[in-house]
Motif scaffolding. Sequence first.
Motif, PDB file in Angstrom:
ATOM      1  N   ARG A 158      -7.203  -8.380  -1.789  1.00 38.98           N
ATOM      2  CA  ARG A 158      -5.982  -9.535  -1.647  1.00 38.98           C
ATOM      3  C   ARG A 158      -4.748  -8.499  -1.351  1.00 38.98           C
ATOM      4  O   ARG A 158      -4.167  -7.958  -2.375  1.00 38.98           O
ATOM      5  N   THR A 159      -4.300  -8.570  -0.077  1.00 36.14           N
ATOM      6  CA  THR A 159      -3.137  -7.985   0.416  1.00 36.14           C
ATOM      7  C   THR A 159      -2.139  -8.875   0.911  1.00 36.14           C
ATOM      8  O   THR A 159      -2.514  -9.474   1.718  1.00 36.14           O
ATOM      9  N   ASN A 160      -0.897  -9.112   0.330  1.00 35.55           N
ATOM     10  CA  ASN A 160       0.089 -10.202   1.343  1.00 35.55           C
ATOM     11  C   ASN A 160       0.380  -9.340   2.333  1.00 35.55           C
ATOM     12  O   ASN A 160       0.201  -8.409   2.698  1.00 35.55           O
ATOM     13  N   ALA A 161       0.788 -10.307   3.380  1.00 32.09           N
ATOM     14  CA  ALA A 161       0.898 -10.259   4.634  1.00 32.09           C
ATOM     15  C   ALA A 161       2.057  -9.284   5.173  1.00 32.09           C
ATOM     16  O   ALA A 161       1.715  -8.355   5.776  1.00 32.09           O
ATOM     17  N   GLU A 162       3.078  -9.369   4.176  1.00 37.63           N
ATOM     18  CA  GLU A 162       4.298  -8.417   4.149  1.00 37.63           C
ATOM     19  C   GLU A 162       3.605  -6.977   4.172  1.00 37.63           C
ATOM     20  O   GLU A 162       3.913  -5.799   4.859  1.00 37.63           O
ATOM     21  N   THR A 163       2.808  -6.826   2.946  1.00 40.28           N
ATOM     22  CA  THR A 163       2.342  -5.195   2.619  1.00 40.28           C
ATOM     23  C   THR A 163       1.346  -4.835   4.038  1.00 40.28           C
ATOM     24  O   THR A 163       1.416  -3.855   4.246  1.00 40.28           O
ATOM     25  N   ARG A 164       0.497  -5.800   4.418  1.00 43.85           N
ATOM     26  CA  ARG A 164      -0.303  -5.336   5.257  1.00 43.85           C
ATOM     27  C   ARG A 164       0.463  -4.845   6.497  1.00 43.85           C
ATOM     28  O   ARG A 164      -0.086  -3.929   7.136  1.00 43.85           O
ATOM     29  N   GLU A 165       1.491  -5.754   6.978  1.00 44.54           N
ATOM     30  CA  GLU A 165       2.173  -5.319   8.213  1.00 44.54           C
ATOM     31  C   GLU A 165       2.916  -4.121   7.865  1.00 44.54           C
ATOM     32  O   GLU A 165       2.940  -2.976   8.964  1.00 44.54           O
ATOM     33  N   LYS A 166       3.115  -3.717   6.916  1.00 45.52           N
ATOM     34  CA  LYS A 166       3.999  -2.516   6.516  1.00 45.52           C
ATOM     35  C   LYS A 166       3.264  -1.424   6.422  1.00 45.52           C
ATOM     36  O   LYS A 166       3.555  -0.376   6.964  1.00 45.52           O
ATOM     37  N   VAL A 167       1.990  -1.356   5.978  1.00 45.99           N
ATOM     38  CA  VAL A 167       0.872  -0.410   6.039  1.00 45.99           C
ATOM     39  C   VAL A 167       0.493  -0.180   7.640  1.00 45.99           C
ATOM     40  O   VAL A 167       0.208   1.155   7.695  1.00 45.99           O
ATOM     41  N   LYS A 168       0.258  -1.233   8.183  1.00 44.67           N
ATOM     42  CA  LYS A 168      -0.157  -0.824   9.483  1.00 44.67           C
ATOM     43  C   LYS A 168       0.810  -0.129  10.130  1.00 44.67           C
ATOM     44  O   LYS A 168       0.517   0.640  11.143  1.00 44.67           O
ATOM     45  N   ARG A 169       2.145  -0.852  10.426  1.00 41.73           N
ATOM     46  CA  ARG A 169       3.141  -0.019  10.914  1.00 41.73           C
ATOM     47  C   ARG A 169       3.172   1.500  10.609  1.00 41.73           C
ATOM     48  O   ARG A 169       3.487   2.301  11.642  1.00 41.73           O
ATOM     49  N   ILE A 170       3.188   1.831   9.287  1.00 43.53           N
ATOM     50  CA  ILE A 170       3.295   3.031   8.947  1.00 43.53           C
ATOM     51  C   ILE A 170       2.209   4.221   9.327  1.00 43.53           C
ATOM     52  O   ILE A 170       2.349   5.061   9.818  1.00 43.53           O
ATOM     53  N   ALA A 171       0.978   3.299   9.395  1.00 46.20           N
ATOM     54  CA  ALA A 171      -0.239   4.001  10.069  1.00 46.20           C
ATOM     55  C   ALA A 171      -0.156   4.465  11.268  1.00 46.20           C
ATOM     56  O   ALA A 171      -0.325   5.523  11.574  1.00 46.20           O
ATOM     57  N   ASP A 172       0.582   3.636  12.044  1.00 41.76           N
ATOM     58  CA  ASP A 172       0.726   3.691  13.663  1.00 41.76           C
ATOM     59  C   ASP A 172       1.737   4.907  13.783  1.00 41.76           C
ATOM     60  O   ASP A 172       1.604   5.704  14.402  1.00 41.76           O
ATOM     61  N   GLU A 173       2.916   4.817  12.890  1.00 38.43           N
ATOM     62  CA  GLU A 173       3.865   5.804  13.057  1.00 38.43           C
ATOM     63  C   GLU A 173       3.455   7.309  12.699  1.00 38.43           C
ATOM     64  O   GLU A 173       3.687   8.009  13.587  1.00 38.43           O
TER      65      GLU A 173
END
Length: 331
Positions: A34-49
């Motif tokens: 259970r991870t909210n959409a905002e956290t998911r997008e933040k984590v994915k963006r940082i992983a890409d960076e």
Amino acid sequence: MSDSDHGRRTIRDVAKAAGVSISTASNALNGTGRTNAETREKVKRIADELGFRPNALARGLLTKRSHAIGMLTNDTYGRLTLPMAAGVSEILVDHGVSLFLCATNNDPRLAKLHLDALLDRQVDGIIFTATRIDLEPPPELLKLRIPVIYAFAQGPADSVSFHPDDAQGARIAVQHLQALGRSRILHITGEQNYLAARLRADAYRELVGSSGQVMFGEWSEEWGHSAIDEVYSQSGPKPDAIFCGSDEIARGVIDALRDRGISIPDDVAVVGFDNWEVVSKQTRPPLTTIDMELKELGHRAGLAILGLSRGEKLEPGVERLPCGLVVRGSA
């Protein structure tokens, strides 16, 4: 400076940069928990960076899938398989799934080695493809517990298979010649023991009737050339159009006609089958031919193997995909 600064980034680096726990970062990247959409997008963006790449083995343990598909073929030169593989890959890449292409060279020992390697890799499914639609697959494929799709190859009765519609392809070739006003249409094709050759010949006969003539031979330029020599050594009316069972046969036919001073397409129109561009575009004149739409066949096989690997149910049987006519200078 941490150890990860010197090498591959880890999930720990992503979690620290995102200000979340390691389990939250893992859930966000894997789409689990259970991870909210905002956290998911933040984590994915940082992983890409950070250039973080998830460990495929660890991901597979979480999802119980390897996110890889095997493609086994006897097509040594890739003339048929490579366009299909390109179509399969276009489908798989959008779903984060890799494709492993293995050529058997018609060697049962090599086929087993490749199959064992794919199974060791724990692929989610296998696509078997071949150089003829009636080629039986390696017997080991019939015993697998993972999904198997057959593309341009013969599968068991309860399998899902995709073939070009050879009869429909032959019909549009002959109809094109008839629309040009040609009435003495000859069919020069490959070996009669090929199902594709028989399907095309039957469709040709349905359209031209008793006036039609089918000449079976090899799938080669040499056969196309010698077939013309045979036709023109006999008395009687000569063809004003020739439908060939392959582009290679068609090139031999065209060369033999030109050697006799026969104009193409004015005196004799010629249509091939395959749209193998290495041949069809280099023929003089460029060859009008039937395209088996192999890339689209690959798309369909890719979608099917994805569905089966996810537990979806597909109706067994052979689906025949329509061919297309490519008009160039020979007809």
